[in-house]
Design a protein around this motif. Structure first.
Motif, PDB file in Angstrom:
ATOM      1  N   VAL A  42       0.861  -1.183   0.000  1.00  0.00           N
ATOM      2  CA  VAL A  42       0.000   0.000   0.000  1.00  0.00           C
ATOM      3  C   VAL A  42       0.895   1.231   0.000  1.00  0.00           C
ATOM      4  CG1 VAL A  42      -1.727   1.311   1.286  1.00  0.00           C
ATOM      5  CG2 VAL A  42      -1.873  -1.182   1.204  1.00  0.00           C
ATOM      6  N   THR A  43       0.752   2.055  -1.051  1.00  0.00           N
ATOM      7  CA  THR A  43       1.594   3.241  -1.184  1.00  0.00           C
ATOM      8  C   THR A  43       0.816   4.542  -1.029  1.00  0.00           C
ATOM      9  OG1 THR A  43       1.322   3.130  -3.584  1.00  0.00           O
ATOM     10  CG2 THR A  43       3.305   2.120  -2.656  1.00  0.00           C
ATOM     11  N   ASP A  44      -0.494   4.487  -1.213  1.00  0.00           N
ATOM     12  CA  ASP A  44      -1.317   5.691  -1.113  1.00  0.00           C
ATOM     13  C   ASP A  44      -2.670   5.350  -0.500  1.00  0.00           C
ATOM     14  OD1 ASP A  44       0.315   7.619  -2.976  1.00  0.00           O
ATOM     15  OD2 ASP A  44       0.067   5.752  -4.110  1.00  0.00           O
ATOM     16  N   ILE A  45      -3.172   6.259   0.300  1.00  0.00           N
ATOM     17  CA  ILE A  45      -4.501   6.109   0.909  1.00  0.00           C
ATOM     18  C   ILE A  45      -5.231   7.436   0.766  1.00  0.00           C
ATOM     19  CG2 ILE A  45      -5.762   5.748   3.063  1.00  0.00           C
ATOM     20  CD1 ILE A  45      -3.442   3.980   3.992  1.00  0.00           C
ATOM     21  N   VAL A  46      -6.494   7.366   0.370  1.00  0.00           N
ATOM     22  CA  VAL A  46      -7.337   8.552   0.295  1.00  0.00           C
ATOM     23  C   VAL A  46      -8.465   8.373   1.299  1.00  0.00           C
ATOM     24  CG1 VAL A  46      -8.891   9.917  -1.138  1.00  0.00           C
ATOM     25  CG2 VAL A  46      -6.827   8.943  -2.143  1.00  0.00           C
ATOM     26  N   LEU A  47      -8.540   9.289   2.262  1.00  0.00           N
ATOM     27  CA  LEU A  47      -9.622   9.278   3.239  1.00  0.00           C
ATOM     28  C   LEU A  47     -10.666  10.285   2.805  1.00  0.00           C
ATOM     29  CD1 LEU A  47      -7.475   9.237   6.493  1.00  0.00           C
ATOM     30  CD2 LEU A  47      -8.494   7.292   5.302  1.00  0.00           C
ATOM     31  N   SER A  48     -11.918   9.875   2.802  1.00  0.00           N
ATOM     32  CA  SER A  48     -12.992  10.715   2.310  1.00  0.00           C
ATOM     33  C   SER A  48     -14.028  10.936   3.407  1.00  0.00           C
ATOM     34  CB  SER A  48     -13.646  10.042   1.101  1.00  0.00           C
ATOM     35  OG  SER A  48     -14.682  10.815   0.612  1.00  0.00           O
ATOM     36  N   LEU A  49     -14.545  12.146   3.496  1.00  0.00           N
ATOM     37  CA  LEU A  49     -15.542  12.451   4.515  1.00  0.00           C
ATOM     38  C   LEU A  49     -16.811  11.626   4.349  1.00  0.00           C
ATOM     39  CD1 LEU A  49     -15.220  16.326   4.792  1.00  0.00           C
ATOM     40  CD2 LEU A  49     -14.426  14.604   6.413  1.00  0.00           C
ATOM     41  N   ASP A  50     -17.107  11.196   3.127  1.00  0.00           N
ATOM     42  CA  ASP A  50     -18.316  10.399   2.905  1.00  0.00           C
ATOM     43  C   ASP A  50     -18.095   8.909   3.167  1.00  0.00           C
ATOM     44  OD1 ASP A  50     -16.888   9.558   0.690  1.00  0.00           O
ATOM     45  OD2 ASP A  50     -18.289  10.376  -0.782  1.00  0.00           O
ATOM     46  N   GLY A  51     -16.894   8.530   3.596  1.00  0.00           N
ATOM     47  CA  GLY A  51     -16.603   7.138   3.944  1.00  0.00           C
ATOM     48  C   GLY A  51     -16.166   6.279   2.778  1.00  0.00           C
ATOM     49  N   ASN A  52     -16.048   6.839   1.595  1.00  0.00           N
ATOM     50  CA  ASN A  52     -15.601   6.088   0.416  1.00  0.00           C
ATOM     51  C   ASN A  52     -14.081   6.161   0.297  1.00  0.00           C
ATOM     52  OD1 ASN A  52     -18.158   5.226  -0.515  1.00  0.00           O
ATOM     53  ND2 ASN A  52     -18.547   7.260  -1.322  1.00  0.00           N
ATOM     54  N   HIS A  53     -13.393   5.532   1.252  1.00  0.00           N
ATOM     55  CA  HIS A  53     -11.937   5.562   1.299  1.00  0.00           C
ATOM     56  C   HIS A  53     -11.356   4.721   0.168  1.00  0.00           C
ATOM     57  CE1 HIS A  53     -12.839   7.345   5.086  1.00  0.00           C
ATOM     58  NE2 HIS A  53     -13.284   6.217   5.590  1.00  0.00           N
ATOM     59  N   GLN A  54     -10.156   5.114  -0.285  1.00  0.00           N
ATOM     60  CA  GLN A  54      -9.502   4.426  -1.394  1.00  0.00           C
ATOM     61  C   GLN A  54      -8.069   4.067  -1.031  1.00  0.00           C
ATOM     62  OE1 GLN A  54      -9.989   6.457  -5.214  1.00  0.00           O
ATOM     63  NE2 GLN A  54     -11.532   7.752  -4.237  1.00  0.00           N
ATOM     64  N   VAL A  55      -7.566   3.065  -1.711  1.00  0.00           N
ATOM     65  CA  VAL A  55      -6.201   2.615  -1.495  1.00  0.00           C
ATOM     66  C   VAL A  55      -5.546   2.383  -2.855  1.00  0.00           C
ATOM     67  CG1 VAL A  55      -6.850   0.183  -1.339  1.00  0.00           C
ATOM     68  CG2 VAL A  55      -4.767   0.954  -0.248  1.00  0.00           C
ATOM     69  N   SER A  56      -4.246   2.647  -2.909  1.00  0.00           N
ATOM     70  CA  SER A  56      -3.462   2.378  -4.114  1.00  0.00           C
ATOM     71  C   SER A  56      -2.341   1.420  -3.732  1.00  0.00           C
ATOM     72  CB  SER A  56      -2.870   3.677  -4.660  1.00  0.00           C
ATOM     73  OG  SER A  56      -2.004   3.408  -5.736  1.00  0.00           O
ATOM     74  N   VAL A  57      -2.092   0.453  -4.605  1.00  0.00           N
ATOM     75  CA  VAL A  57      -1.043  -0.527  -4.377  1.00  0.00           C
ATOM     76  C   VAL A  57       0.065  -0.274  -5.397  1.00  0.00           C
ATOM     77  CG1 VAL A  57      -0.499  -2.985  -4.422  1.00  0.00           C
ATOM     78  CG2 VAL A  57      -2.659  -2.212  -3.446  1.00  0.00           C
ATOM     79  N   GLU A  58       1.294  -0.171  -4.891  1.00  0.00           N
ATOM     80  CA  GLU A  58       2.469   0.045  -5.734  1.00  0.00           C
ATOM     81  C   GLU A  58       2.338   1.296  -6.609  1.00  0.00           C
ATOM     82  OE1 GLU A  58       5.067  -1.830  -5.204  1.00  0.00           O
ATOM     83  OE2 GLU A  58       4.122  -3.460  -4.101  1.00  0.00           O
ATOM     84  N   GLY A  59       1.630   2.318  -6.114  1.00  0.00           N
ATOM     85  CA  GLY A  59       1.500   3.570  -6.841  1.00  0.00           C
ATOM     86  C   GLY A  59       0.632   3.487  -8.080  1.00  0.00           C
ATOM     87  N   GLY A  60      -0.174   2.443  -8.175  1.00  0.00           N
ATOM     88  CA  GLY A  60      -1.023   2.251  -9.351  1.00  0.00           C
ATOM     89  C   GLY A  60      -2.412   2.842  -9.168  1.00  0.00           C
ATOM     90  N   ASP A  61      -3.390   2.161  -9.740  1.00  0.00           N
ATOM     91  CA  ASP A  61      -4.777   2.613  -9.665  1.00  0.00           C
ATOM     92  C   ASP A  61      -5.269   2.664  -8.223  1.00  0.00           C
ATOM     93  OD1 ASP A  61      -4.926   2.723 -12.433  1.00  0.00           O
ATOM     94  OD2 ASP A  61      -5.704   0.680 -12.605  1.00  0.00           O
ATOM     95  N   PHE A  62      -6.278   3.509  -8.000  1.00  0.00           N
ATOM     96  CA  PHE A  62      -6.926   3.580  -6.696  1.00  0.00           C
ATOM     97  C   PHE A  62      -8.160   2.687  -6.704  1.00  0.00           C
ATOM     98  CE2 PHE A  62      -4.253   7.235  -6.366  1.00  0.00           C
ATOM     99  CZ  PHE A  62      -4.005   7.358  -5.009  1.00  0.00           C
ATOM    100  N   PHE A  63      -8.396   2.004  -5.573  1.00  0.00           N
ATOM    101  CA  PHE A  63      -9.528   1.106  -5.423  1.00  0.00           C
ATOM    102  C   PHE A  63     -10.349   1.524  -4.209  1.00  0.00           C
ATOM    103  CE2 PHE A  63      -5.841  -1.304  -6.968  1.00  0.00           C
ATOM    104  CZ  PHE A  63      -6.319  -1.768  -8.189  1.00  0.00           C
ATOM    105  N   LEU A  64     -11.668   1.531  -4.345  1.00  0.00           N
ATOM    106  CA  LEU A  64     -12.545   1.790  -3.206  1.00  0.00           C
ATOM    107  C   LEU A  64     -12.507   0.590  -2.266  1.00  0.00           C
ATOM    108  CD1 LEU A  64     -15.734   3.304  -4.869  1.00  0.00           C
ATOM    109  CD2 LEU A  64     -14.199   4.447  -3.278  1.00  0.00           C
ATOM    110  N   PHE A  65     -12.320   0.830  -0.977  1.00  0.00           N
ATOM    111  CA  PHE A  65     -12.305  -0.261  -0.009  1.00  0.00           C
ATOM    112  C   PHE A  65     -13.588  -1.068  -0.077  1.00  0.00           C
ATOM    113  CE2 PHE A  65      -8.781   1.863   2.171  1.00  0.00           C
ATOM    114  CZ  PHE A  65      -8.006   0.770   2.492  1.00  0.00           C
ATOM    115  N   SER A  66     -14.705  -0.399  -0.287  1.00  0.00           N
ATOM    116  CA  SER A  66     -15.994  -1.088  -0.301  1.00  0.00           C
ATOM    117  C   SER A  66     -16.132  -2.056  -1.476  1.00  0.00           C
ATOM    118  CB  SER A  66     -17.135  -0.075  -0.327  1.00  0.00           C
ATOM    119  OG  SER A  66     -17.042   0.745  -1.476  1.00  0.00           O
ATOM    120  N   ASP A  67     -15.306  -1.928  -2.501  1.00  0.00           N
ATOM    121  CA  ASP A  67     -15.370  -2.811  -3.673  1.00  0.00           C
ATOM    122  C   ASP A  67     -14.436  -4.020  -3.565  1.00  0.00           C
ATOM    123  OD1 ASP A  67     -17.177  -1.064  -4.816  1.00  0.00           O
ATOM    124  OD2 ASP A  67     -15.705  -0.124  -6.150  1.00  0.00           O
ATOM    125  N   LEU A  68     -13.605  -4.066  -2.538  1.00  0.00           N
ATOM    126  CA  LEU A  68     -12.593  -5.110  -2.438  1.00  0.00           C
ATOM    127  C   LEU A  68     -13.134  -6.348  -1.731  1.00  0.00           C
ATOM    128  CD1 LEU A  68      -9.544  -2.898  -1.477  1.00  0.00           C
ATOM    129  CD2 LEU A  68     -10.474  -3.424  -3.741  1.00  0.00           C
TER     130      LEU A  68
END
Length: 77
Positions: A42-68
């Protein structure tokens, strides 16, 4: 009580920074769903006020936690 739950969730997500993780994400291609296995650091994390947090692996695409699916932190080597 709700505030404490939100703080715990954010702390758990922040603690993923730098961890080796593995998960499956489902991708819709035309009318068909395909599964993709993603693994890496995990190289990047986006925290969102609406709870739709995202994560990026190896600096690639961002993924919504809720979709994983099958999200797991891998043991360090």
């Amino acid at each position: 009580m709700k505030k404490s739950k939100i703080n715990q969730e954010l702390e758990s997500i922040i603690n993923l920074m730098g961890e080796q993780v593995s998960f499956v994400r489902n991708v819709k291609v035309k009318d068909e769903f395909l599964s993709e296995q993603v693994q890496g650091q995990v190289t990047d994390i986006v925290l969102s006020l609406d709870g739709n947090h995202q994560v990026s692996v190896e600096g690639g695409d961002f993924f919504l936690f809720s979709d994983l699916v099958e999200f797991q932190v891998l043991d360090s080597i």
